[in-house]
Motif scaffolding. Structure first.
Motif, PDB file in Angstrom:
ATOM      1  N   ARG A 128       0.826  -1.204   0.000  1.00 14.41           N
ATOM      2  CA  ARG A 128       0.000   0.000   0.000  1.00 14.41           C
ATOM      3  C   ARG A 128       0.866   1.262   0.000  1.00 14.41           C
ATOM      4  N   LYS A 129       2.010   1.190   0.657  1.00 11.01           N
ATOM      5  CA  LYS A 129       2.917   2.341   0.694  1.00 11.01           C
ATOM      6  C   LYS A 129       3.442   2.648  -0.712  1.00 11.01           C
ATOM      7  N   PHE A 130       3.826   1.606  -1.460  1.00  9.54           N
ATOM      8  CA  PHE A 130       4.266   1.799  -2.845  1.00  9.54           C
ATOM      9  C   PHE A 130       3.149   2.422  -3.685  1.00  9.54           C
ATOM     10  N   ILE A 131       1.934   1.914  -3.490  1.00 10.72           N
ATOM     11  CA  ILE A 131       0.799   2.387  -4.286  1.00 10.72           C
ATOM     12  C   ILE A 131       0.512   3.860  -3.995  1.00 10.72           C
ATOM     13  N   CYS A 132       0.600   4.256  -2.741  1.00 12.23           N
ATOM     14  CA  CYS A 132       0.391   5.671  -2.392  1.00 12.23           C
ATOM     15  C   CYS A 132       1.359   6.565  -3.155  1.00 12.23           C
ATOM     16  N   ASP A 133       2.616   6.156  -3.206  1.00 13.97           N
ATOM     17  CA  ASP A 133       3.624   6.941  -3.928  1.00 13.97           C
ATOM     18  C   ASP A 133       3.255   7.086  -5.402  1.00 13.97           C
ATOM     19  N   MET A 134       2.862   5.979  -6.012  1.00  8.86           N
ATOM     20  CA  MET A 134       2.550   6.004  -7.445  1.00  8.86           C
ATOM     21  C   MET A 134       1.313   6.843  -7.738  1.00  8.86           C
ATOM     22  N   LEU A 135       0.297   6.716  -6.900  1.00  6.89           N
ATOM     23  CA  LEU A 135      -0.937   7.461  -7.149  1.00  6.89           C
ATOM     24  C   LEU A 135      -0.737   8.958  -6.941  1.00  6.89           C
ATOM     25  N   PHE A 136       0.058   9.318  -5.947  1.00  3.45           N
ATOM     26  CA  PHE A 136       0.349  10.738  -5.747  1.00  3.45           C
ATOM     27  C   PHE A 136       1.080  11.291  -6.968  1.00  3.45           C
ATOM     28  N   PHE A 137       2.013  10.518  -7.490  1.00  2.00           N
ATOM     29  CA  PHE A 137       2.740  10.936  -8.692  1.00  2.00           C
ATOM     30  C   PHE A 137       1.785  11.076  -9.879  1.00  2.00           C
ATOM     31  N   LEU A 138       0.901  10.089 -10.054  1.00  2.00           N
ATOM     32  CA  LEU A 138      -0.037  10.119 -11.179  1.00  2.00           C
ATOM     33  C   LEU A 138      -1.016  11.286 -11.062  1.00  2.00           C
ATOM     34  N   CYS A 139      -1.329  11.680  -9.824  1.00  2.00           N
ATOM     35  CA  CYS A 139      -2.220  12.829  -9.625  1.00  2.00           C
ATOM     36  C   CYS A 139      -1.671  14.087 -10.291  1.00  2.00           C
ATOM     37  N   HIS A 140      -0.353  14.148 -10.425  1.00  4.68           N
ATOM     38  CA  HIS A 140       0.283  15.357 -10.940  1.00  4.68           C
ATOM     39  C   HIS A 140       0.799  15.181 -12.367  1.00  4.68           C
ATOM     40  N   CYS A 141       0.335  14.126 -13.029  1.00  5.00           N
ATOM     41  CA  CYS A 141       0.704  13.907 -14.431  1.00  5.00           C
ATOM     42  C   CYS A 141      -0.399  14.439 -15.342  1.00  5.00           C
ATOM     43  N   GLU A 142      -0.009  15.270 -16.279  1.00  3.10           N
ATOM     44  CA  GLU A 142      -0.945  15.813 -17.270  1.00  3.10           C
ATOM     45  C   GLU A 142      -2.208  16.359 -16.605  1.00  3.10           C
ATOM     46  N   LEU A 143      -2.008  17.228 -15.633  1.00  6.43           N
ATOM     47  CA  LEU A 143      -3.148  17.825 -14.927  1.00  6.43           C
ATOM     48  C   LEU A 143      -4.139  18.455 -15.908  1.00  6.43           C
ATOM     49  N   PRO A 144      -5.447  18.284 -15.666  1.00  4.71           N
ATOM     50  CA  PRO A 144      -6.041  17.559 -14.522  1.00  4.71           C
ATOM     51  C   PRO A 144      -6.334  16.089 -14.814  1.00  4.71           C
ATOM     52  N   LYS A 145      -5.867  15.578 -15.959  1.00  5.54           N
ATOM     53  CA  LYS A 145      -6.252  14.235 -16.390  1.00  5.54           C
ATOM     54  C   LYS A 145      -5.839  13.162 -15.393  1.00  5.54           C
ATOM     55  N   GLY A 146      -4.571  13.183 -14.978  1.00  4.45           N
ATOM     56  CA  GLY A 146      -4.101  12.160 -14.053  1.00  4.45           C
ATOM     57  C   GLY A 146      -4.861  12.190 -12.745  1.00  4.45           C
ATOM     58  N   HIS A 147      -5.080  13.396 -12.229  1.00  3.97           N
ATOM     59  CA  HIS A 147      -5.779  13.554 -10.956  1.00  3.97           C
ATOM     60  C   HIS A 147      -7.210  13.031 -11.046  1.00  3.97           C
ATOM     61  N   GLU A 148      -7.879  13.352 -12.138  1.00  2.00           N
ATOM     62  CA  GLU A 148      -9.267  12.912 -12.317  1.00  2.00           C
ATOM     63  C   GLU A 148      -9.363  11.394 -12.382  1.00  2.00           C
ATOM     64  N   GLN A 149      -8.400  10.761 -13.052  1.00  2.00           N
ATOM     65  CA  GLN A 149      -8.455   9.307 -13.181  1.00  2.00           C
ATOM     66  C   GLN A 149      -8.143   8.604 -11.862  1.00  2.00           C
ATOM     67  N   VAL A 150      -7.250   9.177 -11.072  1.00  2.00           N
ATOM     68  CA  VAL A 150      -6.991   8.609  -9.746  1.00  2.00           C
ATOM     69  C   VAL A 150      -8.251   8.694  -8.894  1.00  2.00           C
ATOM     70  N   LEU A 151      -8.922   9.833  -8.948  1.00  2.00           N
ATOM     71  CA  LEU A 151     -10.149  10.005  -8.174  1.00  2.00           C
ATOM     72  C   LEU A 151     -11.225   9.018  -8.623  1.00  2.00           C
TER      73      LEU A 151
END
Length: 229
Positions: A128-151
């Motif tokens: 879960r710790k690894f996943i948190c890191d990846m999702l936080f990173f993806l949140c900031h990729c190609e904003l707002p697309k990455g963030h929306e897909q994580v949500l």
């Protein structure tokens, strides 16, 4: 298209084709923790051309498909072998996301991100710790697309588990993890996840890192006004 899953005895065991074929076998019968760990080493240490070829052959799809196969299983079926495979797969994905080709492939397929989100409730909190890191990173990729897909991944996981809020499931897991720590930060009375760290690792330090990652991942959607709890 990925290579077919016929006999791969003639395939170079260090080639992208070999690993992809293993992941494409029915029920991932050819996938073991050691094989996935070997893939992660190749992704980290091989020339970038090797990694690009792996991605071009739909290696990201194969690896994410393997993760989905594991993390969509009921908790009672996610035994030690599958959990070991899951953590090794997350390491592979993390390496792939360290390349612009891997980021582009993942962001271009929202279902990949949704599949990653499902490992937020993995019984092993280190995964879960690894996943948190990846999702936080993806949140900031190609904003707002990455963030929306994580949500949207959070919402999918919440619906799958029939939780009231999008953060409920994995916040409960955080509580269980905290409750599983040993007496006075030792391994005495600790759960198996803490004991797996060994006596030379400070469990409380790992727990603090995990809690920080969770809080950052939760606060990011809230700060951007996407709170749908």
């Amino acid at each position: 298209m990925p290579p077919s899953s016929h006999d791969n005895s003639q395939v170079d065991r260090s080639s992208p084709n070999y690993f992809i074929r293993k992941f494409m076998e029915p029920d991932m019968r050819g996938v073991t923790p050691s094989l996935v760990a070997h893939l992660e080493v190749n992704l980290r240490s091989r020339p970038i051309d090797w990694v690009v070829k792996f991605i071009d052959l739909e290696g990201v799809r194969a690896v994410i498909g393997g993760l989905k196969y594991v993390n969509h299983k009921p908790d009672e079926e996610r035994k030690e072998l599958l959990l070991d495979i899951e953590v090794e797969i997350t390491k592979c994905i993390k390496v792939l996301l360290n390349t612009r080709w891997g980021i582009r492939e993942t962001i271009g397929h929202p279902t990949y991100i949704h599949s990653i989100v499902y490992s937020l409730v993995c019984p092993h909190w280190q995964t879960r710790k690894f996943i948190c890191d990846m999702l936080f990173f993806l949140c900031h990729c190609e904003l707002p697309k990455g963030h929306e897909q994580v949500l949207k991944g959070f919402e999918s996981l919440s619906a799958h588990r029939k939780d009231l809020g999008i953060f409920d499931g994995w916040m409960k897991d955080l509580e269980k993890t905290v409750d599983g720590r040993g007496k006075l930060g030792s391994l005495v009375g600790a759960n198996d996840d803490f004991k797996r760290l060994g006596v030379y690792n400070a469990p409380d330090n790992h727990l603090m890192e995990y809690a920080v990652r969770i809080s950052v991942l939760v606060n990011d959607p809230l700060n951007k006004g996407y709170n749908k709890m």
